[in-house]
Motif scaffolding. Structure first.
Motif, PDB file in Angstrom:
ATOM      1  N   ALA A 111      92.190  78.929  32.944  1.00 28.30           N
ATOM      2  CA  ALA A 111      90.815  78.427  32.929  1.00 28.30           C
ATOM      3  C   ALA A 111      90.457  77.777  34.264  1.00 28.30           C
ATOM      4  O   ALA A 111      89.359  77.977  34.798  1.00 28.30           O
ATOM      5  CB  ALA A 111      90.625  77.446  31.781  1.00 28.30           C
ATOM      6  N   LEU A 112      91.385  77.006  34.806  1.00 26.79           N
ATOM      7  CA  LEU A 112      91.116  76.380  36.102  1.00 26.79           C
ATOM      8  C   LEU A 112      91.086  77.411  37.224  1.00 26.79           C
ATOM      9  O   LEU A 112      90.318  77.272  38.178  1.00 26.79           O
ATOM     10  CB  LEU A 112      92.168  75.309  36.390  1.00 26.79           C
ATOM     11  N   ASP A 113      91.908  78.445  37.119  1.00 25.31           N
ATOM     12  CA  ASP A 113      91.866  79.532  38.111  1.00 25.31           C
ATOM     13  C   ASP A 113      90.457  80.118  38.209  1.00 25.31           C
ATOM     14  O   ASP A 113      89.961  80.398  39.301  1.00 25.31           O
ATOM     15  CB  ASP A 113      92.859  80.637  37.745  1.00 25.31           C
ATOM     16  N   ARG A 114      89.819  80.326  37.053  1.00 29.43           N
ATOM     17  CA  ARG A 114      88.464  80.867  37.033  1.00 29.43           C
ATOM     18  C   ARG A 114      87.496  79.925  37.740  1.00 29.43           C
ATOM     19  O   ARG A 114      86.635  80.363  38.510  1.00 29.43           O
ATOM     20  CB  ARG A 114      87.993  81.098  35.599  1.00 29.43           C
ATOM     21  N   LEU A 115      87.631  78.633  37.471  1.00 26.50           N
ATOM     22  CA  LEU A 115      86.755  77.653  38.103  1.00 26.50           C
ATOM     23  C   LEU A 115      86.987  77.623  39.611  1.00 26.50           C
ATOM     24  O   LEU A 115      86.039  77.631  40.400  1.00 26.50           O
ATOM     25  CB  LEU A 115      87.006  76.268  37.501  1.00 26.50           C
ATOM     26  N   PHE A 116      88.252  77.587  40.019  1.00 25.71           N
ATOM     27  CA  PHE A 116      88.564  77.526  41.443  1.00 25.71           C
ATOM     28  C   PHE A 116      88.043  78.767  42.166  1.00 25.71           C
ATOM     29  O   PHE A 116      87.514  78.674  43.277  1.00 25.71           O
ATOM     30  CB  PHE A 116      90.071  77.401  41.658  1.00 25.71           C
ATOM     31  N   ALA A 117      88.210  79.937  41.547  1.00 25.32           N
ATOM     32  CA  ALA A 117      87.741  81.182  42.162  1.00 25.32           C
ATOM     33  C   ALA A 117      86.227  81.162  42.316  1.00 25.32           C
ATOM     34  O   ALA A 117      85.682  81.563  43.357  1.00 25.32           O
ATOM     35  CB  ALA A 117      88.179  82.382  41.329  1.00 25.32           C
ATOM     36  N   ALA A 122      80.887  80.251  45.478  1.00 27.39           N
ATOM     37  CA  ALA A 122      79.611  79.534  45.408  1.00 27.39           C
ATOM     38  C   ALA A 122      79.751  78.164  46.060  1.00 27.39           C
ATOM     39  O   ALA A 122      80.866  77.649  46.217  1.00 27.39           O
ATOM     40  CB  ALA A 122      79.159  79.383  43.957  1.00 27.39           C
ATOM     41  N   ASP A 123      78.623  77.570  46.422  1.00 27.93           N
ATOM     42  CA  ASP A 123      78.652  76.218  46.980  1.00 27.93           C
ATOM     43  C   ASP A 123      79.036  75.189  45.924  1.00 27.93           C
ATOM     44  O   ASP A 123      79.681  74.181  46.230  1.00 27.93           O
ATOM     45  CB  ASP A 123      77.274  75.847  47.544  1.00 27.93           C
ATOM     46  N   VAL A 124      78.602  75.441  44.704  1.00 27.14           N
ATOM     47  CA  VAL A 124      78.918  74.567  43.573  1.00 27.14           C
ATOM     48  C   VAL A 124      79.228  75.449  42.372  1.00 27.14           C
ATOM     49  O   VAL A 124      78.401  76.290  41.995  1.00 27.14           O
ATOM     50  CB  VAL A 124      77.752  73.612  43.216  1.00 27.14           C
ATOM     51  N   ALA A 125      80.395  75.282  41.777  1.00 31.30           N
ATOM     52  CA  ALA A 125      80.755  75.972  40.539  1.00 31.30           C
ATOM     53  C   ALA A 125      81.081  74.909  39.512  1.00 31.30           C
ATOM     54  O   ALA A 125      81.842  73.977  39.793  1.00 31.30           O
ATOM     55  CB  ALA A 125      81.945  76.901  40.747  1.00 31.30           C
ATOM     56  N   MET A 126      80.519  75.049  38.307  1.00 30.59           N
ATOM     57  CA  MET A 126      80.602  73.963  37.348  1.00 30.59           C
ATOM     58  C   MET A 126      80.876  74.467  35.942  1.00 30.59           C
ATOM     59  O   MET A 126      80.334  75.473  35.504  1.00 30.59           O
ATOM     60  CB  MET A 126      79.291  73.177  37.374  1.00 30.59           C
ATOM     61  N   ALA A 127      81.743  73.726  35.222  1.00 30.23           N
ATOM     62  CA  ALA A 127      82.024  74.007  33.818  1.00 30.23           C
ATOM     63  C   ALA A 127      81.341  72.941  32.971  1.00 30.23           C
ATOM     64  O   ALA A 127      81.744  71.769  33.015  1.00 30.23           O
ATOM     65  CB  ALA A 127      83.527  74.005  33.552  1.00 30.23           C
ATOM     66  N   PRO A 128      80.296  73.307  32.235  1.00 26.56           N
ATOM     67  CA  PRO A 128      79.595  72.309  31.421  1.00 26.56           C
ATOM     68  C   PRO A 128      80.372  71.951  30.171  1.00 26.56           C
ATOM     69  O   PRO A 128      81.138  72.762  29.638  1.00 26.56           O
ATOM     70  CB  PRO A 128      78.287  73.015  31.060  1.00 26.56           C
ATOM     71  N   GLY A 131      78.338  69.080  25.062  1.00 27.09           N
ATOM     72  CA  GLY A 131      77.140  68.264  24.875  1.00 27.09           C
ATOM     73  C   GLY A 131      76.256  68.193  26.101  1.00 27.09           C
ATOM     74  O   GLY A 131      75.336  67.369  26.151  1.00 27.09           O
ATOM     75  N   GLY A 132      76.513  69.052  27.086  1.00 23.64           N
ATOM     76  CA  GLY A 132      75.682  69.060  28.270  1.00 23.64           C
ATOM     77  C   GLY A 132      76.187  68.191  29.396  1.00 23.64           C
ATOM     78  O   GLY A 132      75.501  68.021  30.407  1.00 23.64           O
ATOM     79  N   GLY A 133      77.391  67.630  29.231  1.00 21.83           N
ATOM     80  CA  GLY A 133      77.975  66.839  30.305  1.00 21.83           C
ATOM     81  C   GLY A 133      78.602  67.734  31.364  1.00 21.83           C
ATOM     82  O   GLY A 133      78.535  68.961  31.292  1.00 21.83           O
ATOM     83  N   THR A 134      79.229  67.107  32.337  1.00 25.31           N
ATOM     84  CA  THR A 134      79.881  67.841  33.418  1.00 25.31           C
ATOM     85  C   THR A 134      81.373  67.571  33.344  1.00 25.31           C
ATOM     86  O   THR A 134      81.830  66.474  33.674  1.00 25.31           O
ATOM     87  CB  THR A 134      79.338  67.400  34.796  1.00 25.31           C
ATOM     88  N   ASN A 135      82.137  68.566  32.911  1.00 22.64           N
ATOM     89  CA  ASN A 135      83.566  68.363  32.697  1.00 22.64           C
ATOM     90  C   ASN A 135      84.412  68.664  33.925  1.00 22.64           C
ATOM     91  O   ASN A 135      85.459  68.058  34.122  1.00 22.64           O
ATOM     92  CB  ASN A 135      84.051  69.226  31.523  1.00 22.64           C
ATOM     93  N   ALA A 136      83.990  69.625  34.731  1.00 18.64           N
ATOM     94  CA  ALA A 136      84.758  70.001  35.915  1.00 18.64           C
ATOM     95  C   ALA A 136      83.848  70.768  36.861  1.00 18.64           C
ATOM     96  O   ALA A 136      82.961  71.496  36.416  1.00 18.64           O
ATOM     97  CB  ALA A 136      85.959  70.861  35.526  1.00 18.64           C
ATOM     98  N   PHE A 137      84.078  70.595  38.151  1.00 21.95           N
ATOM     99  CA  PHE A 137      83.305  71.363  39.121  1.00 21.95           C
ATOM    100  C   PHE A 137      84.080  71.485  40.420  1.00 21.95           C
ATOM    101  O   PHE A 137      85.037  70.738  40.688  1.00 21.95           O
ATOM    102  CB  PHE A 137      81.934  70.745  39.374  1.00 21.95           C
ATOM    103  N   ASP A 171      81.521  79.374  32.114  1.00 20.92           N
ATOM    104  CA  ASP A 171      81.509  79.155  30.671  1.00 20.92           C
ATOM    105  C   ASP A 171      82.934  79.249  30.155  1.00 20.92           C
ATOM    106  O   ASP A 171      83.537  80.319  30.156  1.00 20.92           O
ATOM    107  CB  ASP A 171      80.617  80.201  29.996  1.00 20.92           C
ATOM    108  N   SER A 172      83.493  78.133  29.716  1.00 16.81           N
ATOM    109  CA  SER A 172      84.883  78.098  29.279  1.00 16.81           C
ATOM    110  C   SER A 172      85.046  77.138  28.122  1.00 16.81           C
ATOM    111  O   SER A 172      84.733  75.951  28.241  1.00 16.81           O
ATOM    112  CB  SER A 172      85.793  77.668  30.441  1.00 16.81           C
ATOM    113  N   GLN A 173      85.522  77.646  27.006  1.00 18.70           N
ATOM    114  CA  GLN A 173      85.782  76.777  25.854  1.00 18.70           C
ATOM    115  C   GLN A 173      86.866  75.756  26.196  1.00 18.70           C
ATOM    116  O   GLN A 173      86.815  74.604  25.768  1.00 18.70           O
ATOM    117  CB  GLN A 173      86.200  77.619  24.646  1.00 18.70           C
TER     118      GLN A 173
END
Length: 219
Positions: A111-117, A122-128, A131-137, A171-173
């Motif tokens: 899951a983190l590999d996907r975020l890092f890639a 992109a300039d900003v990649a984010m996993a919401p 509840g709409g918060g920001t868990n990782a970016f 998008d990552s559960q």
């Protein structure tokens, strides 16, 4: 990639107070932190804890007792530079830096590999969060800064748009599940594979579906 992991040492996880004592909440929060640090390292990241007080971990740690938004923004200032300048140390654009919350007990290296890639493209990649918060970016944009409150994911999308930063949603559960409420404990027991799930089981929690929905209950 450097990965900042914010961690609150004082009275953590207060919304679990109905099912865990203060000492248990501290132990469980630490189990989740250790899971996240191990997962970040397994994904090839360089984890660095950003704690509100001294914490004994096997990775670099910085103490900053300011609110989350201020502490993370100070860390981004130090790593990305200010006023849109290039990284002075590398004499070029800043390397991407990630921020991953310490309560993502379901996170996996994949899951983190996907975020890092995504953050390399992109300039900003984010996993919401759910509840709409920001868990990782991940960000490499020198002007991107955070504002954690409520549905911060939407605010962060707006911030990225205002500074002209290319934005990617991941998008990552696994990354979308932060453990804050008693209902979240069932997710850890179902999907967790590390210290957090083991801690809950040792504390007497088990899955129960007698009420028509699966929940974590203490036997």
């Amino acid at each position: 990639m450097e990965v900042i992991v914010p961690f609150s040492t004082g009275r953590p996880k207060s919304r679990l107070s109905d099912v865990l004592s203060p000492d248990e909440r501290s132990e469980f929060a630490r189990a989740m932190l250790d899971d996240v640090l191990e997962t970040v390292a397994a994904a090839g990241g360089d984890p660095r804890v950003l704690a509100t007080d001294a914490v004994d971990v096997d990775h670099p740690a910085t103490v900053d007792d300011r609110p989350l938004t201020e502490a993370v923004n100070a860390a981004l200032d130090a790593r990305l530079g200010a006023d849109g300048e290039d990284d002075a140390e590398t004499d070029g654009p800043a390397e991407p830096v990630a921020v991953v919350m310490a309560d993502l007990a379901l996170a996996t290296p994949a899951a983190l590999d996907r975020l890092f890639a995504a953050g390399r493209d992109a300039d900003v990649a984010m996993a919401p969060g759910r509840g709409g918060g920001t868990n990782a970016f991940v960000t490499s944009h020198p002007e991107f800064r955070v504002d954690y409150h409520g549905a911060s994911y939407l605010d962060h999308r707006e911030i990225a748009a205002e500074i002209g930063a290319a934005f990617a949603a991941v998008d990552s559960q696994r990354l979308g599940t932060d453990v804050d409420e008693p209902a979240d404990l069932a997710e850890v027991l179902i999907h967790g594979e590390g210290r957090s799930a083991a801690w809950l089981r040792e504390a007497g929690f088990a899955l129960d579906a007698s009420g028509g929905r699966v929940a974590a209950v203490r036997k």
